[in-house]
Design a protein around this motif. Structure first.
Motif, PDB file in Angstrom:
ATOM      1  N   ALA A  85     -20.174  -4.644 -59.003  1.00 27.03           N
ATOM      2  CA  ALA A  85     -20.877  -4.406 -57.739  1.00 27.03           C
ATOM      3  C   ALA A  85     -20.638  -2.958 -57.311  1.00 27.03           C
ATOM      4  N   ARG A  86     -21.623  -2.376 -56.656  1.00 28.15           N
ATOM      5  CA  ARG A  86     -21.542  -0.969 -56.280  1.00 28.15           C
ATOM      6  C   ARG A  86     -21.989  -0.772 -54.832  1.00 28.15           C
ATOM      7  N   GLY A  87     -21.804   0.430 -54.323  1.00 23.33           N
ATOM      8  CA  GLY A  87     -22.187   0.733 -52.960  1.00 23.33           C
ATOM      9  C   GLY A  87     -23.635   1.174 -52.855  1.00 23.33           C
ATOM     10  N   ALA A  88     -24.162   1.099 -51.636  1.00 23.97           N
ATOM     11  CA  ALA A  88     -25.538   1.537 -51.393  1.00 23.97           C
ATOM     12  C   ALA A  88     -25.721   1.810 -49.905  1.00 23.97           C
ATOM     13  N   LEU A  89     -26.591   2.744 -49.599  1.00 26.36           N
ATOM     14  CA  LEU A  89     -27.096   2.949 -48.246  1.00 26.36           C
ATOM     15  C   LEU A  89     -28.557   2.549 -48.259  1.00 26.36           C
ATOM     16  N   VAL A  90     -28.895   1.531 -47.496  1.00 24.68           N
ATOM     17  CA  VAL A  90     -30.240   0.968 -47.499  1.00 24.68           C
ATOM     18  C   VAL A  90     -30.867   1.204 -46.124  1.00 24.68           C
ATOM     19  N   GLY A  91     -32.059   1.787 -46.125  1.00 29.16           N
ATOM     20  CA  GLY A  91     -32.746   2.046 -44.872  1.00 29.16           C
ATOM     21  C   GLY A  91     -32.772   3.504 -44.458  1.00 29.16           C
TER      22      GLY A  91
ATOM     23  N   SER B 116     -28.226 -10.460 -47.562  1.00 26.94           N
ATOM     24  CA  SER B 116     -29.274 -10.558 -48.580  1.00 26.94           C
ATOM     25  C   SER B 116     -29.193  -9.440 -49.624  1.00 26.94           C
ATOM     26  N   LEU B 117     -28.420  -8.385 -49.338  1.00 27.65           N
ATOM     27  CA  LEU B 117     -28.492  -7.200 -50.198  1.00 27.65           C
ATOM     28  C   LEU B 117     -27.757  -7.373 -51.522  1.00 27.65           C
TER      29      LEU B 117
ATOM     30  N   LEU C 199     -29.992   1.265 -40.646  1.00 30.06           N
ATOM     31  CA  LEU C 199     -29.323   1.720 -41.868  1.00 30.06           C
ATOM     32  C   LEU C 199     -28.147   0.791 -42.165  1.00 30.06           C
ATOM     33  N   ILE C 200     -28.098   0.263 -43.382  1.00 30.76           N
ATOM     34  CA  ILE C 200     -27.032  -0.662 -43.778  1.00 30.76           C
ATOM     35  C   ILE C 200     -26.271  -0.087 -44.964  1.00 30.76           C
ATOM     36  N   PHE C 201     -24.953  -0.114 -44.872  1.00 27.87           N
ATOM     37  CA  PHE C 201     -24.079   0.324 -45.963  1.00 27.87           C
ATOM     38  C   PHE C 201     -23.574  -0.902 -46.713  1.00 27.87           C
ATOM     39  N   VAL C 202     -23.791  -0.931 -48.025  1.00 27.00           N
ATOM     40  CA  VAL C 202     -23.234  -1.957 -48.897  1.00 27.00           C
ATOM     41  C   VAL C 202     -21.917  -1.389 -49.441  1.00 27.00           C
ATOM     42  N   PRO C 203     -20.753  -1.997 -49.134  1.00 24.24           N
ATOM     43  CA  PRO C 203     -19.475  -1.288 -49.280  1.00 24.24           C
ATOM     44  C   PRO C 203     -18.738  -1.488 -50.605  1.00 24.24           C
ATOM     45  N   TYR C 204     -19.448  -1.874 -51.674  1.00 26.49           N
ATOM     46  CA  TYR C 204     -18.745  -2.261 -52.903  1.00 26.49           C
ATOM     47  C   TYR C 204     -18.499  -1.056 -53.827  1.00 26.49           C
TER      48      TYR C 204
END
Length: 498
Positions: free
Chosen positions: A352-358, A481-482, A334-339
Motif C-alpha cells: 500500500a502507498r500514499g496518495a493525495l486525492v482531490g 473507499s480509496l 483534498l484527501i491524504f491516503v497515509p500508507y
C-alpha cells in the motif's frame, strides 16, 4: 535510604534510560540515538550491538545523578517484533530485522494457508503480518540458509539488552505476544505454532509476566553500565503495553491513541476476545491476567515528517500547524491516503502507498498540510471502528506522541474520531511504564494498577466540535473507499520502485 527505579526504552530511534523515585517522579533521563538501515525496498534493519552500546551510554549518564547502589530494580521496554538472531555464543548473526520490515509477506500467506486463518486468528490473537517475528524466521530459513543453520537463540530488541546486562534469555508475555508464536489465551509458547514454523523451543527465551523479577545484573553488565551487580531486572513489556501502563490504560475500555512515527490505537481488556478477522492485535497486557486490543498504522506523524522534509523543509512543524488551522475541516475536498510505508491495520498490505486525492489549481500548501493531518486521523479512526465493532465503546482516550503537541492536530483527531482526547502530565511514555513495572517488582507498589494510578494525571482535554464532526462524517466514507479503489495500482507501481 532513597530507592530509585530505572526504565530502559530500546526504541527504533534511541536507547533511553529514565530514573524515577518512589513517588513516580522523574529524577534523571538520557537518550542515545541509533542508526537505521534500509538496504532494499521493504527492508528495515539495525545493529543489535548499537542498542547495547547506546543503552550503556544512557545508563552511565543517569548514574551521574543517582548512585548505583540506590537503584532498586530495572524494567525494560522497546520496539516490538524485531528479529534478533544469535549463535550459540550469543553473538548476533546478522542485523536485526525490525517491526516495520515488510519482506516476509509471502511467508505470512504461506503459514496462514497451512494452519488455517480462523484457527490462527483465535490462537495468536491476530492475522499473521510481515512485521511479526515468526515469519521473518521462515524468511531467513528460505533466503539466508547459511545464517539460519548457525542460529541458537531468538530474542527481541529489549531482550538482547537484557541478555547483555544479565546473561538471561527472557522475554515478557506482552512483548512475546508479537512473536506470533504464543498461545495468547494461555500466555504460553504454542507447541502448534512452533511445529508449524519448525522452530526449536530451545531457541526461544523463557516467558515471564511484566512486573516479575526475572534476572539480575551480572558482572559484565555492571562493568559496562556502572550498575550494581545483583540489581533485579523485571520482565518489562513491549513499547505499547509499557506506554499504556505509564498512561494509566490498564482497566477494561480505557483507551489511548499514540501518534508517533507510527500510529497506535490501544485499549485494555480483562478477557481474551480477538477480533474475528484478525484485523486487530489482541495480545497479553503488562497487567497480569489482562490483555489488550491494538490497531497499528505504520505511518502517522511519519506522514507529516515526510511532507515537511520533502515540501516544507524551511518551515517549522509549528508553522505547518498554523497553516493547517487556516483551512476549514475537509481541506476543500483534498484527501491524504497515509500508507507511505505500507499498512498493517485494517489493511495488512506492505505494498500500500500514499496518495493525495482531490488536487486542484486552488490547492495550497496549507490545504495539503491539513489533508495530511486529516488522513492520519482517518487511519486511526479505522482502528477505533474495529474496537467499536468488538463492542468496546471508549468514552475518551489519552493521546500522546507528536500530534499531542499540536492543538490543531489534536482537534482534528478528536473531531474525526468523535472522542474527547486528553493528555497525561507525564510525557516519558514507554520508559515510564518500564520504570513503574520495576517499582512493582521491587515492592514499591502492590501491583501494576496501583503504580499507574499513583502517577497518572489527566490534563488538557479537548472535546469534539459538532460542526467539524458533521464534515468528517461525510468525508470518512470517501476516505474508506480509496484503498480498495487504489490497491491494484499500488501493487503495480511497486515494480517501479528502486
Amino acid at each position: 535510604m532513597d530507592r530509585y527505579f530505572i526504565g530502559i526504552d530500546v526504541s527504533t530511534t534511541a536507547s533511553k534510560a529514565l530514573v524515577i523515585d518512589e513517588a513516580g517522579g522523574v529524577v534523571a533521563s538520557h537518550s542515545t540515538p541509533h542508526d537505521l538501515q534500509t538496504p532494499r525496498p521493504l527492508w528495515s534493519e539495525q545493529d543489535p550491538d548499537q542498542w547495547w552500546s547506546a543503552t550503556c551510554s544512557s545508563l552511565r549518564a543517569v548514574l551521574t545523578q543517582v548512585a548505583a547502589h540506590d537503584i532498586a530494580a530495572i524494567g525494560l521496554t522497546g520496539q516490538m517484533h524485531g528479529l534478533t538472531l544469535l549463535d550459540a555464543a550469543d553473538r548476533p548473526l546478522r542485523p536485526a530485522i525490525l517491526w516495520n520490515d515488510g519482506r516476509s509477506g509471502a511467508q505470512c500467506a504461506a503459514i496462514t494457508a497451512e494452519v488455517g486463518a480462523e484457527w490462527l486468528y483465535g490462537h495468536i490473537g491476530t492475522m499473521m503480518l510481515p512485521g511479526f517475528t515468526a515469519p521473518k524466521i521462515r524468511w531467513l530459513r528460505e533466503h539466508e540458509p547459511d545464517i539460519y543453520r548457525q542460529a541458537a537463540h531468538v530474542l527481541l530488541p529489549k531482550d538482547y539488552v537484557r541478555l547483555c546486562l544479565t546473561g538471561a534469555h527472557v522475554t515478557d508475555v506482552a512483548d512475546g505476544s508479537g512473536f506470533a508464536l504464543m498461545d495468547i489465551a494461555r500466555r504460553t509458547w504454542s507447541d502448534q505454532m512452533l511445529a508449524a514454523f519448525d522452530i526449536p523451543r530451545a531457541w526461544l527465551p523463557e516467558l515471564c509476566e511484566s512486573p516479575d523479577v526475572c534476572a539480575y545484573v551480572n558482572a559484565a553488565g555492571s562493568v559496562a553500565t556502572g550498575l550494581r551487580v545483583g540489581t533485579p531486572v523485571v520482565g518489562g513489556a513491549g513499547d505499547q503495553a509499557a506506554q499504556a501502563v505509564g498512561s494509566g490504560i490498564i482497566e477494561r475500555g480505557q483507551t489511548s491513541i499514540t501518534v508517533g512515527t507510527s500510529g497506535v490505537v490501544f485499549t485494555a481488556t480483562d478477557q481474551y476476545h480477538p477480533e474475528p478477522a484478525g484485523r486487530l492485535h489482541t495480545f497479553c497486557h503488562a497487567v497480569p491476567g489482562h490483555w489488550f486490543h491494538m490497531g497499528v498504522m505504520l505511518s502517522a506523524a511519519g506522514g507529516l515528517r515526510w511532507f515537511h522534509d520533502a515540501l516544507a523543509a524551511g518551515s517549522s512543524f509549528e508553522q505547518l500547524s498554523v497553516e493547517a488551522a487556516t483551512v476549514p475541516p475537509g481541506a476543500a475536498g483534498l484527501i491524504f491516503v497515509p500508507y507511505l510505508t505500507g499498512e498493517r491495520n485494517p489493511h495488512p498490505d506492505p505494498l500500500a502507498r500514499g496518495a493525495l486525492v482531490g488536487l486542484t489549481l486552488r490547492t495550497t500548501r496549507a490545504h495539503m498540510v491539513r489533508a495530511v493531518m486529516e488522513g492520519v486521523a482517518f487511519g486511526l479512526r479505522d482502528n477505533v471502528e474495529l474496537l467499536r465493532a468488538q463492542g468496546i465503546q471508549p468514552k475518551q482516550a489519552a493521546i500522546s506522541g507528536g500530534a499531542a503537541r499540536s492543538h490543531v492536530w489534536r482537534q482534528i483527531l478528536t473531531d474525526s474520531i468523535g472522542l474527547p482526547l486528553y493528555t497525561v502530565a507525564d510525557t516519558e511514555g514507554a520508559a515510564m511504564g518500564a520504570a513503574l513495572l520495576a517499582g512493582v517488582g521491587a515492592g514499591n507498589w502492590p501491583d501494576v494498577p496501583a503504580a499507574a494510578r499513583a502517577v497518572t494525571q489527566l490534563v488538557d482535554e479537548q472535546a469534539p466540535t459538532p460542526s467539524a464532526v458533521a464534515v468528517y462524517e461525510r468525508l470518512y466514507p470517501m476516505y474508506q473507499s480509496l484503498y480498495p479503489a487504489l490497491r491494484d495500482s499500488f501493487h503495480a507501481l511497486h515494480s517501479f520502485e528502486d
